[in-house]
Every structure is written in C-alpha cells, then in structure tokens.
Design an enzyme around this catalytic site. Sequence first.
Site, PDB file in Angstrom:
ATOM      1  N   ASN A   1      12.660 -10.683  17.988  1.00  0.00           N
ATOM      2  CA  ASN A   1      13.209 -10.403  19.317  1.00  0.00           C
ATOM      3  C   ASN A   1      13.565  -9.197  19.537  1.00  0.00           C
ATOM      4  O   ASN A   1      13.137  -8.251  18.602  1.00  0.00           O
ATOM      5  CB  ASN A   1      14.629 -11.397  19.894  1.00  0.00           C
ATOM      6  CG  ASN A   1      15.281 -10.486  18.809  1.00  0.00           C
ATOM      7  OD1 ASN A   1      15.958 -10.205  18.830  1.00  0.00           O
ATOM      8  ND2 ASN A   1      16.020 -11.574  17.712  1.00  0.00           N
TER       9      ASN A   1
ATOM     10  N   LYS B   1      -2.260 -17.067   5.224  1.00  0.00           N
ATOM     11  CA  LYS B   1      -2.419 -17.154   6.538  1.00  0.00           C
ATOM     12  C   LYS B   1      -3.331 -18.477   7.086  1.00  0.00           C
ATOM     13  O   LYS B   1      -4.270 -18.964   6.869  1.00  0.00           O
ATOM     14  CB  LYS B   1      -2.977 -16.137   6.691  1.00  0.00           C
ATOM     15  CG  LYS B   1      -3.229 -15.797   8.165  1.00  0.00           C
ATOM     16  CD  LYS B   1      -4.407 -14.072   8.113  1.00  0.00           C
ATOM     17  CE  LYS B   1      -4.966 -13.642   9.290  1.00  0.00           C
ATOM     18  NZ  LYS B   1      -5.762 -13.066   9.564  1.00  0.00           N
TER      19      LYS B   1
ATOM     20  N   ASP C   1      24.671 -21.221  12.868  1.00  0.00           N
ATOM     21  CA  ASP C   1      25.005 -19.926  14.172  1.00  0.00           C
ATOM     22  C   ASP C   1      26.397 -19.286  12.714  1.00  0.00           C
ATOM     23  O   ASP C   1      27.216 -19.563  12.202  1.00  0.00           O
ATOM     24  CB  ASP C   1      25.976 -20.632  14.400  1.00  0.00           C
ATOM     25  CG  ASP C   1      26.867 -19.581  15.494  1.00  0.00           C
ATOM     26  OD1 ASP C   1      27.279 -18.677  15.742  1.00  0.00           O
ATOM     27  OD2 ASP C   1      26.464 -19.643  17.036  1.00  0.00           O
TER      28      ASP C   1
ATOM     29  N   LYS D   1      31.473 -19.028  24.828  1.00  0.00           N
ATOM     30  CA  LYS D   1      31.239 -18.772  24.089  1.00  0.00           C
ATOM     31  C   LYS D   1      32.059 -18.625  22.668  1.00  0.00           C
ATOM     32  O   LYS D   1      32.728 -19.374  21.670  1.00  0.00           O
ATOM     33  CB  LYS D   1      30.233 -17.460  23.197  1.00  0.00           C
ATOM     34  CG  LYS D   1      29.191 -17.992  22.701  1.00  0.00           C
ATOM     35  CD  LYS D   1      28.206 -17.304  23.016  1.00  0.00           C
ATOM     36  CE  LYS D   1      26.782 -17.391  24.526  1.00  0.00           C
ATOM     37  NZ  LYS D   1      25.825 -16.471  24.167  1.00  0.00           N
TER      38      LYS D   1
ATOM     39  N   LYS E   1      33.102 -21.241  19.483  1.00  0.00           N
ATOM     40  CA  LYS E   1      33.279 -20.660  18.554  1.00  0.00           C
ATOM     41  C   LYS E   1      34.630 -20.028  17.601  1.00  0.00           C
ATOM     42  O   LYS E   1      35.217 -19.602  16.622  1.00  0.00           O
ATOM     43  CB  LYS E   1      31.982 -19.202  18.945  1.00  0.00           C
ATOM     44  CG  LYS E   1      30.414 -19.842  18.955  1.00  0.00           C
ATOM     45  CD  LYS E   1      29.849 -18.795  18.529  1.00  0.00           C
ATOM     46  CE  LYS E   1      27.912 -18.975  19.265  1.00  0.00           C
ATOM     47  NZ  LYS E   1      27.122 -18.058  18.886  1.00  0.00           N
TER      48      LYS E   1
HETATM   49  O1  C5P Z   1      24.977 -18.498  21.115  1.00  0.00           O
HETATM   50  P1  C5P Z   1      24.593 -16.895  21.273  1.00  0.00           P
HETATM   51  O2  C5P Z   1      23.119 -16.297  20.642  1.00  0.00           O
HETATM   52  O3  C5P Z   1      24.450 -15.887  22.170  1.00  0.00           O
HETATM   53  O4  C5P Z   1      25.447 -15.822  20.874  1.00  0.00           O
HETATM   54  C1  C5P Z   1      25.630 -14.919  20.548  1.00  0.00           C
HETATM   55  C2  C5P Z   1      26.776 -14.156  19.494  1.00  0.00           C
HETATM   56  O5  C5P Z   1      26.388 -15.083  17.896  1.00  0.00           O
HETATM   57  C3  C5P Z   1      25.803 -12.164  18.547  1.00  0.00           C
HETATM   58  O6  C5P Z   1      27.365 -12.310  18.118  1.00  0.00           O
HETATM   59  C4  C5P Z   1      24.756 -13.214  17.670  1.00  0.00           C
HETATM   60  O7  C5P Z   1      25.469 -12.451  16.550  1.00  0.00           O
HETATM   61  C5  C5P Z   1      25.957 -14.606  16.804  1.00  0.00           C
HETATM   62  N1  C5P Z   1      24.847 -15.404  16.177  1.00  0.00           N
HETATM   63  C6  C5P Z   1      24.883 -15.559  14.860  1.00  0.00           C
HETATM   64  N2  C5P Z   1      24.314 -16.656  14.498  1.00  0.00           N
HETATM   65  C7  C5P Z   1      23.111 -17.418  15.332  1.00  0.00           C
HETATM   66  C8  C5P Z   1      23.315 -17.475  16.791  1.00  0.00           C
HETATM   67  C9  C5P Z   1      24.213 -15.838  17.091  1.00  0.00           C
HETATM   68  O8  C5P Z   1      26.425 -15.318  14.443  1.00  0.00           O
HETATM   69  N3  C5P Z   1      22.636 -18.336  15.060  1.00  0.00           N
END
Ligand code: C5P
Length: 399
Positions: free
Chosen positions: A210, A289, A306, A337, A341
């Site tokens: 990304n 590949k 997450d 969020k 979380k």
């Molecule tokens: O849910 P979302 O991806 O939008 O949340 C963003 C936050 O969650 C950021 O702080 C990112 O570092 C964290 N994040 C994470 N692991 C993931 C996805 C997001 O720690 N798999």
Amino acid sequence: MNALTHKHILLGVTGGIAAYKAPELVRRLRDAGADVRVVLTPAAAAFVTPLTLQAVSGRPVHQELLSAEAESGMGHIELARWADLILVAPATADFMARLAHGFADDLLAACCRAARAPIAIAPAMNVGMWQNAATQRNLRQLVDDGVRVFGPGSGSQACGEVGEGRMLEPLELVAACAGQFGGGALAGRRVVVSAGPTFEDLDPVRFIGNRSSGRMGYAVAQAAREAGADVTLVSGPVALPDPPGIAVQRVRSALDMRAAVLAAVADADVYIGTAAVADYRPAAPATQKIKKDRDAFAIELVRNPDILAEVAGLARRPFTVGFAAETDDVLAYARRKLDDKRLDLIAANAVGAGLGFETDDNALTLLWPGGQRELPRASKAALARELIAVIAERLDARG
Ligand code: C5P
C-alpha cells in the site's frame, strides 16, 4: 529538580533572522536551571549583539577562534569540554553544510569538532532552502553522525513564505534539551511504534502493498525519543533511514510485524500503531514465480490478525493508540474504531487533498473516551510532537 538544573549548555548562534530569538532562548534555558555560554558566528553578530547575549547569559560571549583571549582562557577545546550539550539555534543551511562536512574554521565549528558532548541543531531557514537537495543531503549526513535535530516547525516565515523551516520556539527548544537529559514528558517510558506498510507476498517477486510512506510513524517515534522515551520502532518496508537513538526492527509482512510488536510491547508503557497493516494476505503464496499462462485467475485472500486490537486486548496492556486513515465520514468511523478495538486514543485523518499518505503534511483529530482535540494541518513532525504531548498528558491523567 528540573532536568536542566546545573547543566552546561553551549549555545551556538549562527547568522539567520531567527537569531533575534536567541536572547529569549538563553533566558528560558537559564529559567530552567541551565548554565549557558554563547558562541556567536560572525554572521550571527549582524543579527544580534554580543552585548545583549552577554547580559542575558551573565557570561562573556565567545566569537574568535584565533585570539590571545581565546588561547589564554576559554578556547574551543575548553568550551567543548565545558559543554554537557551543544545547541546550535538557529542553525542556518550554511552552518549545517559546514558541520556535515567537518569544517573547523570558526569557533563554533571548531567547538563542535572538539566536543564529546551531544550536539543538537535547531534549523531555521526559508522553506526553499530547507527543501533544497543539498540541505536535505547534509541533514541526512548529520543524522547519521548522531547530531540531534530539533524541528524545524512550519508556518509563516520572515521572508513572507509559508512552510517548513521555522525555528522551534524557545520553550519548545528548552523542552527538547531537557529531553536529552531524561527530563521529557515521556522520560522513563518505553514506547513501541509501528510504521509503514506491510508487503504480502504473492510469489517470490510480487507482493500486495500500500501507499504508506512511513513518514508519520517515523516522526512519531522521533518525537517520543525527543520527549525522553526509550523507543522501539517496528517498521514495514520504507525508504527512510533509521532515526538516531531509536531501536529499529525492519519487518515485511503483517505476520512478521505482529510477532515483532507483540514481543516488543511485553514491557512497554505505550503502543502507537501507525502502520498501514494489510487487512488480507494471499492464502497460499506461490513458491515459484507465477507464469502468465492463464487469461484470468483469482487470488484467495485471508484475513490478517488485527495487531492493534490484539495489543489492546492483552492482560497487561500498554496505553494503546491507533490511527484511522479514512476517505469519508472520518470521525464517525474513527470513534467506532476507538470503541471496537478498546483503544485509549485514536488519531483520525482524512486521506486525499494533499494530506495523509506520501505527503509531508497531515491534519489529525485525536479522539479518546470522553474527549477530542483537533490538530490542524502541519508538518508530520510538528503533529507528531503534539500527539506525543497529548499521549503524555492522558498517560499522566490515568496515573
Ligand atoms: O481497522 P483499521 O485498519 O482502519 O485500523 C487502523 C489502525 O489499526 C491502525 O492503527 C493500524 O496500525 C491498526 N491495524 C493493525 N492491524 C491490522 C489492521 C490495522 O494493527 N491488521
């Protein structure tokens, strides 16, 4: 007792317009308990007089490298030995160039060469001069050499332009100096920051990534370090050099990042998840590949853990801070969020319109249970310092 009490600060003043703030800086450093001696370059003396600086520092001002007075009293070696910290404020583009290249042709440059004490610079110049390729190259060299860099801030400039290159305000510089002696807002705290993107391999040569540049996370790690914290930075693949004084662990995938973060937060006080972690990874990355022998094919993706929610769910959890980059309905999604979380704080930002990913500027809204604060558009470095100040406040409030 203040972290600067009885500390010897050798203040080098170089020839930029921000030198008019040097007398105020000397007063503020002395208010904080420091003992200050001033070295003035010839160009700086065109902006601020030695007499003023002598009056506010209560000490003679040093200007000459080669003089009988210097040889019989405080020459460059004695001044360098005397200093617990050399602070060059303002530091011009020219001084940065000379420091980066090892010059010792005036008293201040010679003091910097002779010093065993840490050296900090507070750059101050026109935005074009700051962004100039040679200035940025010299900056990288100075950082590599272990020179601390305070600022610059952004805003309106003496030349009428607006942008990065303003010297930090005297009180911000005093706080940054205090941070060098363990007296910052996060002194004694252990902080873990995640930054950058993650790369999820499809095969040995291709990946899903990304647009995160890592700049916000690196700025947050540096601001935490400036505030006196012991910082670990877990970084996905980015093109940024290791910031000085910070333990950097480079990782690639979300799973690698998860392992590194969970190990690092075991004894941390604060976790700040700025990384743009991939939400999904290929279910079965190819070991060879992938050949282009089909007209179309589907890649199966599976959910990544997450990391942020996992850290927030730990039995002994650090103060947990997340980022929320959104394209629409930013605050509503961020607030959700924060709750889902179970975070202590979330920094929400709108992506697009020259803000967010791959840019120097950002604007943040900080949300926490029962509170909110706007941090208007500024450089990522300036925002990071404000974010760290708010985190320190909330951490102290929690006790
Ligand atoms: O849910 P979302 O991806 O939008 O949340 C963003 C936050 O969650 C950021 O702080 C990112 O570092 C964290 N994040 C994470 N692991 C993931 C996805 C997001 O720690 N798999």
